[in-house]
Motif scaffolding. Sequence first.
Motif, PDB file in Angstrom:
ATOM      1  N   ARG A 133     -65.171 -90.458  49.634  1.00 42.82           N
ATOM      2  CA  ARG A 133     -66.149 -91.287  48.934  1.00 42.82           C
ATOM      3  C   ARG A 133     -66.357 -90.720  47.540  1.00 42.82           C
ATOM      4  O   ARG A 133     -66.437 -89.503  47.357  1.00 42.82           O
ATOM      5  N   LEU A 312     -69.864 -85.952  48.287  1.00 43.37           N
ATOM      6  CA  LEU A 312     -69.306 -84.811  49.026  1.00 43.37           C
ATOM      7  C   LEU A 312     -68.763 -85.208  50.403  1.00 43.37           C
ATOM      8  O   LEU A 312     -68.477 -84.343  51.228  1.00 43.37           O
ATOM      9  N   VAL A 313     -68.601 -86.506  50.641  1.00 43.57           N
ATOM     10  CA  VAL A 313     -67.824 -86.938  51.814  1.00 43.57           C
ATOM     11  C   VAL A 313     -66.367 -86.953  51.365  1.00 43.57           C
ATOM     12  O   VAL A 313     -65.937 -87.864  50.648  1.00 43.57           O
ATOM     13  N   LEU A 326     -73.596 -81.872  42.323  1.00 40.13           N
ATOM     14  CA  LEU A 326     -72.979 -82.453  43.530  1.00 40.13           C
ATOM     15  C   LEU A 326     -73.876 -82.285  44.750  1.00 40.13           C
ATOM     16  O   LEU A 326     -74.101 -83.227  45.512  1.00 40.13           O
ATOM     17  N   SER A 327     -74.396 -81.085  44.928  1.00 39.05           N
ATOM     18  CA  SER A 327     -75.257 -80.819  46.062  1.00 39.05           C
ATOM     19  C   SER A 327     -76.517 -81.690  45.992  1.00 39.05           C
ATOM     20  O   SER A 327     -76.961 -82.257  46.993  1.00 39.05           O
ATOM     21  N   SER A 330     -75.736 -85.292  46.825  1.00 42.53           N
ATOM     22  CA  SER A 330     -75.548 -85.429  48.270  1.00 42.53           C
ATOM     23  C   SER A 330     -76.895 -85.460  48.993  1.00 42.53           C
ATOM     24  O   SER A 330     -77.150 -86.312  49.851  1.00 42.53           O
TER      25      SER A 330
ATOM     26  N   VAL B  38     -82.483 -79.560  46.995  1.00 43.55           N
ATOM     27  CA  VAL B  38     -81.364 -80.212  46.324  1.00 43.55           C
ATOM     28  C   VAL B  38     -80.424 -79.154  45.725  1.00 43.55           C
ATOM     29  O   VAL B  38     -79.466 -79.491  45.062  1.00 43.55           O
ATOM     30  N   SER B  39     -80.728 -77.878  45.978  1.00 43.94           N
ATOM     31  CA  SER B  39     -79.907 -76.809  45.401  1.00 43.94           C
ATOM     32  C   SER B  39     -78.568 -76.730  46.133  1.00 43.94           C
ATOM     33  O   SER B  39     -78.335 -77.428  47.108  1.00 43.94           O
ATOM     34  N   GLU B  40     -77.706 -75.803  45.667  1.00 50.78           N
ATOM     35  CA  GLU B  40     -76.389 -75.667  46.281  1.00 50.78           C
ATOM     36  C   GLU B  40     -76.464 -75.204  47.735  1.00 50.78           C
ATOM     37  O   GLU B  40     -75.497 -75.344  48.474  1.00 50.78           O
ATOM     38  N   ARG B  41     -77.637 -74.647  48.124  1.00 52.10           N
ATOM     39  CA  ARG B  41     -77.806 -74.291  49.542  1.00 52.10           C
ATOM     40  C   ARG B  41     -77.614 -75.512  50.429  1.00 52.10           C
ATOM     41  O   ARG B  41     -77.141 -75.394  51.540  1.00 52.10           O
ATOM     42  N   HIS B  42     -78.023 -76.694  49.925  1.00 49.89           N
ATOM     43  CA  HIS B  42     -77.930 -77.910  50.736  1.00 49.89           C
ATOM     44  C   HIS B  42     -76.521 -78.083  51.314  1.00 49.89           C
ATOM     45  O   HIS B  42     -76.352 -78.329  52.503  1.00 49.89           O
ATOM     46  N   VAL B  43     -75.527 -77.915  50.433  1.00 45.63           N
ATOM     47  CA  VAL B  43     -74.158 -78.201  50.857  1.00 45.63           C
ATOM     48  C   VAL B  43     -73.681 -77.239  51.935  1.00 45.63           C
ATOM     49  O   VAL B  43     -73.170 -77.658  52.975  1.00 45.63           O
ATOM     50  N   TYR B 114     -70.929 -92.053  58.694  1.00 41.60           N
ATOM     51  CA  TYR B 114     -70.447 -90.785  58.115  1.00 41.60           C
ATOM     52  C   TYR B 114     -69.330 -90.208  58.987  1.00 41.60           C
ATOM     53  O   TYR B 114     -69.454 -90.196  60.206  1.00 41.60           O
ATOM     54  N   PRO B 115     -68.277 -89.683  58.373  1.00 41.92           N
ATOM     55  CA  PRO B 115     -67.316 -88.918  59.174  1.00 41.92           C
ATOM     56  C   PRO B 115     -67.965 -87.589  59.606  1.00 41.92           C
ATOM     57  O   PRO B 115     -68.673 -86.972  58.813  1.00 41.92           O
TER      58      PRO B 115
END
Lengths: 357, 182
Positions: A133, A312-313, A326-327, A330, B38-43, B114-115
Amino acid sequence: MTQNAAPPPKLILRFTIIGLVIAILATAFAYVGGWLDPGRLTPDRMINTLEDNAGVHEGYRRNHAKGYCVVGSFESNGNVDSLSRATVFETGRVSPLIGRLAIPGGDPHANDGMPPIRSFALQFQLPNDEQWRTAMNAMPVFPVSTPQAFWELLKASQPDSQSGKPDPAKMAAFFAGHPETKPFLAWAKTAQRSSSFVNVEYNSLDAFRFIDAGGTTHFVRWGLVPEAPFTPMTEAQKQDPDFLSRDLRERLDKGPQRWHLIVTVANPGDPTDDATLAWPADRRQIDAGIVTIDRAQDQADGPCRDINYDPLVLPDGIAGSDDPLLSARSAAYSESYNRRTREEAESATSSTQEPRS
Amino acid sequence: MNPRTAGTFSLPARLLHWLMAIMILTMLFVGVGMVATVSERHVWLVQLHKPLGIAILALVIVRLLVRWRYGTPALPADLPPWQRAAAHLSHWALYALMLAMPLIGWTMLSAGGYPVTLFAGVTLPDLVSPSPTLYSALRFAHTWLALSLFALILLHLAAALYHALIRRDGVLASMTRSRKQP
């Protein structure tokens, strides 16, 4: 067996220890969950601010609310299969696409002529339940580089309750305090609004990583370059708040619309964590294949309605970069999706009407 | 001192209990943390959440088989009936939530279109076809059952410490010590 046991010594201390252990765990949990930290920028706050600016339009996306579903396919020519092992880039592979063309802003009934930007989101369906995506915008750079600055920009652009427009003083103060917005502002000053969704270039803006078959990483950005030549919005179009959808249908009635998926490869040292900075024009650009759009459909009942175009999908062979936007995208898109699907579900149970999008 | 409980949990049961205790507490903290930033920790928290959840699902199935095979030590004979009932009820509620939470998460992501990607290249099949109504209901359930699970774990921990520090009846030891007593 039912002997009465004597209470243990230091009973109060023992109960206190139990209470402390539970209290420490509960407090740590509350802290991590953000309940003790009202200053933290959470997805909730980001979406609340978008709602403050544009109102709550139930069932619609909180940003880029006005849009149209499109359906088509991507045919890979194999030119980037040495950079990414993603199946989508195999030579000759045709991947079905569900896309969405939209304009920025939270108002699903906005005038198409107002924003200078158009956006194009795509979902590539790949084998083995994988998906790719991407949500692209028709601009060369993003105005800000961090989620915090984006949130401050949203706050600064909140419409005044009297005039219905952002306070120019607040906007000026924001831009003065954020010199990273200069490349975007320079572009916005001269950018012409396009006459169509299909004759503009769209860019990923954020950097990503391609991972090749050997496991080596290559930093890239991608974009779509249209086959239709650019023409600016006409005076007649300005009078029609829905000219972009009208134009899209007219063009699709005549035939499919095409873009080339162009992958730009970073040189060592190019910024990969800052979407406000374009890479130099001489970077290697590879035409990876053709995106073809065959038909469009209203988002109210179209196939894009229930897709969250979370950037990020990603399939195996493509990964996010160190770009902090990006984070945030998402996380915030997910919150927007949670809210609008809840509203859709509620409207589906409270009436027999089609849920809106 | 109260009469001590007879016996201890089997070695596989004890290993699974403490391993899953760490995993589930981690999972709950990861879960509330990832939706609150919303920080990079989220990912990376989201990337940890999915494989950890599936690992918990696999382990709880093994654990139920171990429980069925080896049984559990009896509670102390003098335990008041309401505490006995609360122990049994909360234990089965814990098992139900350990089983339900990963399944709800997986089904929820499928319903949201979502996959469900565990690692790069490993994507689980969809359990249901996309449905915003189902997604919305499961998303709601996932949050509230997670908070219930955390509350239940705090209660479970408080009860274990009550047995160890106040009643001193060997119930906590049945999960910490081996069967061979000196």
